[in-house]
Motif scaffolding. Structure first.
Motif, PDB file in Angstrom:
ATOM      1  N   VAL A 139       0.895  -1.351   0.016  1.00  0.00           N
ATOM      2  CA  VAL A 139       0.033   0.046   0.078  1.00  0.00           C
ATOM      3  C   VAL A 139       0.903   1.129   0.215  1.00  0.00           C
ATOM      4  CG1 VAL A 139      -1.813   1.370   1.389  1.00  0.00           C
ATOM      5  CG2 VAL A 139      -2.019  -1.165   1.273  1.00  0.00           C
ATOM      6  N   LEU A 140       1.895   1.541   0.770  1.00  0.00           N
ATOM      7  CA  LEU A 140       2.861   2.565   1.046  1.00  0.00           C
ATOM      8  C   LEU A 140       3.662   2.558  -0.386  1.00  0.00           C
ATOM      9  CD1 LEU A 140       4.021   2.321   4.741  1.00  0.00           C
ATOM     10  CD2 LEU A 140       2.249   3.881   3.572  1.00  0.00           C
ATOM     11  N   ARG A 141       4.014   1.803  -0.891  1.00  0.00           N
ATOM     12  CA  ARG A 141       4.751   1.541  -2.212  1.00  0.00           C
ATOM     13  C   ARG A 141       3.951   2.156  -3.391  1.00  0.00           C
ATOM     14  NH1 ARG A 141       8.477   3.352  -3.693  1.00  0.00           N
ATOM     15  NH2 ARG A 141       8.642   2.069  -5.523  1.00  0.00           N
ATOM     16  N   SER A 142       2.568   1.852  -3.267  1.00  0.00           N
ATOM     17  CA  SER A 142       1.612   2.416  -4.376  1.00  0.00           C
ATOM     18  C   SER A 142       1.261   3.829  -4.198  1.00  0.00           C
ATOM     19  CB  SER A 142       0.205   1.729  -4.241  1.00  0.00           C
ATOM     20  OG  SER A 142      -0.500   1.945  -3.102  1.00  0.00           O
ATOM     21  N   ARG A 143       1.630   4.317  -2.945  1.00  0.00           N
ATOM     22  CA  ARG A 143       1.351   5.659  -2.683  1.00  0.00           C
ATOM     23  C   ARG A 143       2.558   6.723  -2.695  1.00  0.00           C
ATOM     24  NH1 ARG A 143      -3.081   5.154   2.257  1.00  0.00           N
ATOM     25  NH2 ARG A 143      -4.576   4.260   0.889  1.00  0.00           N
ATOM     26  N   GLY A 144       3.824   5.884  -2.909  1.00  0.00           N
ATOM     27  CA  GLY A 144       4.985   6.759  -3.325  1.00  0.00           C
ATOM     28  C   GLY A 144       5.954   6.611  -2.239  1.00  0.00           C
TER      29      GLY A 144
ATOM     30  N   ARG B 169     -14.676  -7.212   6.781  1.00  0.00           N
ATOM     31  CA  ARG B 169     -13.482  -6.450   7.286  1.00  0.00           C
ATOM     32  C   ARG B 169     -12.326  -6.753   6.467  1.00  0.00           C
ATOM     33  NH1 ARG B 169     -13.963  -6.402  13.713  1.00  0.00           N
ATOM     34  NH2 ARG B 169     -11.784  -7.011  13.168  1.00  0.00           N
ATOM     35  N   GLY B 170     -11.955  -8.075   6.266  1.00  0.00           N
ATOM     36  CA  GLY B 170     -10.768  -8.340   5.720  1.00  0.00           C
ATOM     37  C   GLY B 170     -10.944  -7.857   4.231  1.00  0.00           C
ATOM     38  N   LEU B 171     -12.014  -7.926   3.569  1.00  0.00           N
ATOM     39  CA  LEU B 171     -12.089  -7.742   2.131  1.00  0.00           C
ATOM     40  C   LEU B 171     -11.919  -6.161   2.018  1.00  0.00           C
ATOM     41  CD1 LEU B 171     -14.916 -10.287   1.208  1.00  0.00           C
ATOM     42  CD2 LEU B 171     -12.336 -10.255   0.552  1.00  0.00           C
ATOM     43  N   LYS B 172     -12.488  -5.538   2.935  1.00  0.00           N
ATOM     44  CA  LYS B 172     -12.448  -3.916   2.956  1.00  0.00           C
ATOM     45  C   LYS B 172     -10.983  -3.530   3.001  1.00  0.00           C
ATOM     46  CE  LYS B 172     -13.734   0.395   4.987  1.00  0.00           C
ATOM     47  NZ  LYS B 172     -14.639   0.873   6.037  1.00  0.00           N
TER      48      LYS B 172
ATOM     49  N   LEU C 201      -8.494  -5.333   1.792  1.00  0.00           N
ATOM     50  CA  LEU C 201      -7.917  -5.543   0.345  1.00  0.00           C
ATOM     51  C   LEU C 201      -8.047  -4.566  -0.458  1.00  0.00           C
ATOM     52  CD1 LEU C 201      -8.625  -9.389   0.059  1.00  0.00           C
ATOM     53  CD2 LEU C 201      -6.675  -8.302   0.999  1.00  0.00           C
ATOM     54  N   SER C 202      -9.217  -3.750  -0.101  1.00  0.00           N
ATOM     55  CA  SER C 202      -9.707  -2.350  -1.192  1.00  0.00           C
ATOM     56  C   SER C 202      -8.331  -1.493  -1.183  1.00  0.00           C
ATOM     57  CB  SER C 202     -11.083  -1.858  -0.451  1.00  0.00           C
ATOM     58  OG  SER C 202     -11.028  -1.199   0.345  1.00  0.00           O
TER      59      SER C 202
ATOM     60  N   ALA D 100      -5.366  -6.303  -5.764  1.00  0.00           N
ATOM     61  CA  ALA D 100      -6.609  -7.004  -5.047  1.00  0.00           C
ATOM     62  C   ALA D 100      -7.385  -8.234  -5.933  1.00  0.00           C
ATOM     63  CB  ALA D 100      -7.713  -5.847  -4.623  1.00  0.00           C
ATOM     64  N   THR D 101      -7.625  -7.790  -7.055  1.00  0.00           N
ATOM     65  CA  THR D 101      -7.989  -8.950  -8.022  1.00  0.00           C
ATOM     66  C   THR D 101      -7.421 -10.292  -8.074  1.00  0.00           C
ATOM     67  OG1 THR D 101      -9.198  -7.029  -9.189  1.00  0.00           O
ATOM     68  CG2 THR D 101      -8.973  -9.100 -10.207  1.00  0.00           C
ATOM     69  N   ARG D 102      -5.944  -9.939  -8.112  1.00  0.00           N
ATOM     70  CA  ARG D 102      -5.323 -11.010  -8.311  1.00  0.00           C
ATOM     71  C   ARG D 102      -5.148 -11.890  -6.963  1.00  0.00           C
ATOM     72  NH1 ARG D 102      -0.138  -9.777  -9.292  1.00  0.00           N
ATOM     73  NH2 ARG D 102      -0.367  -7.487  -9.436  1.00  0.00           N
ATOM     74  N   LEU D 103      -5.163 -11.110  -6.012  1.00  0.00           N
ATOM     75  CA  LEU D 103      -5.040 -11.859  -4.657  1.00  0.00           C
ATOM     76  C   LEU D 103      -6.562 -12.668  -4.343  1.00  0.00           C
ATOM     77  CD1 LEU D 103      -3.772 -10.281  -1.374  1.00  0.00           C
ATOM     78  CD2 LEU D 103      -5.874 -11.839  -1.283  1.00  0.00           C
ATOM     79  N   LYS D 104      -7.552 -12.010  -4.626  1.00  0.00           N
ATOM     80  CA  LYS D 104      -8.811 -12.644  -4.294  1.00  0.00           C
ATOM     81  C   LYS D 104      -9.066 -13.895  -5.247  1.00  0.00           C
ATOM     82  CE  LYS D 104     -11.482  -8.573  -3.231  1.00  0.00           C
ATOM     83  NZ  LYS D 104     -12.583  -7.433  -3.813  1.00  0.00           N
ATOM     84  N   ALA D 105      -8.388 -13.961  -6.326  1.00  0.00           N
ATOM     85  CA  ALA D 105      -8.450 -14.981  -7.175  1.00  0.00           C
ATOM     86  C   ALA D 105      -7.624 -16.203  -6.559  1.00  0.00           C
ATOM     87  CB  ALA D 105      -7.679 -14.731  -8.928  1.00  0.00           C
TER      88      ALA D 105
END
Length: 152
Positions: free
Chosen positions: A41-46, A78-81, A83-84, A91-96
């Motif tokens: 998450v932090l890497r995706s935010r720079g 809550r866990g799925l939240k 992942l959002s 998130a899509t690949r993880l859910k798969a």
């Protein structure tokens, strides 16, 4: 006097630049599920991220690493939240990786079998995931995103 003031300004500018740079660097202790998720998450935010883990890399499959915790986890609403917070493609690949679970079956001591849905309808479900596969996935995603992970 003017020379000293100029030097002080230069030092202040260098100090400010260092503080600004450090603001974007994050150190995470622990490369478990939460640490790995946070790194992605932090890497995706720079942010520049370094993760320190006392154990060896669990993806190496050594005997030491095979004695993990529980086999499966169930991600509820809550866990799925959580992942959002990941980039959507991650998130899509993880859910798969998991299996949708719509409910459970309860076997009573009287021999009855009761079905209990997790949601109000079939659009609501939990996801069952292997803990080790989830951790391996998140570690890989953190590295792909550019996080540096240091194992013990």
């Amino acid at each position: 006097m003017a020379e000293m003031a100029a030097r002080d300004r230069k030092h202040q500018e260098l100090g400010d630049a260092l503080v600004e740079r450090r603001r974007h660097e994050v150190t995470i202790v622990g490369a478990g599920l939460v640490g790995s998720l946070l790194a992605v998450v932090l890497r995706s935010r720079g942010y520049r991220v370094t993760v320190y883990e006392g154990r060896r890399d669990p993806r190496e499959g050594t005997q030491e690493n095979s004695a993990g915790r529980s086999i499966n986890l169930v991600a509820t609403a809550r866990g799925l939240k959580a992942l959002s917070t990941l980039p959507p493609d991650v998130a899509t690949r993880l859910k798969a990786l998991g299996t949708k679970v719509y409910g459970r079956v309860i076997h009573t001591s009287e021999g009855e079998i009761l079905a209990q849905k997790y949601g109000k309808n079939d659009n609501e479900y939990n996801i069952s995931l292997s803990r080790s596969k989830l951790n391996d996935f998140l570690l890989g995603e953190a590295e792909r995103a550019g996080a540096s992970i240091k194992f013990g």
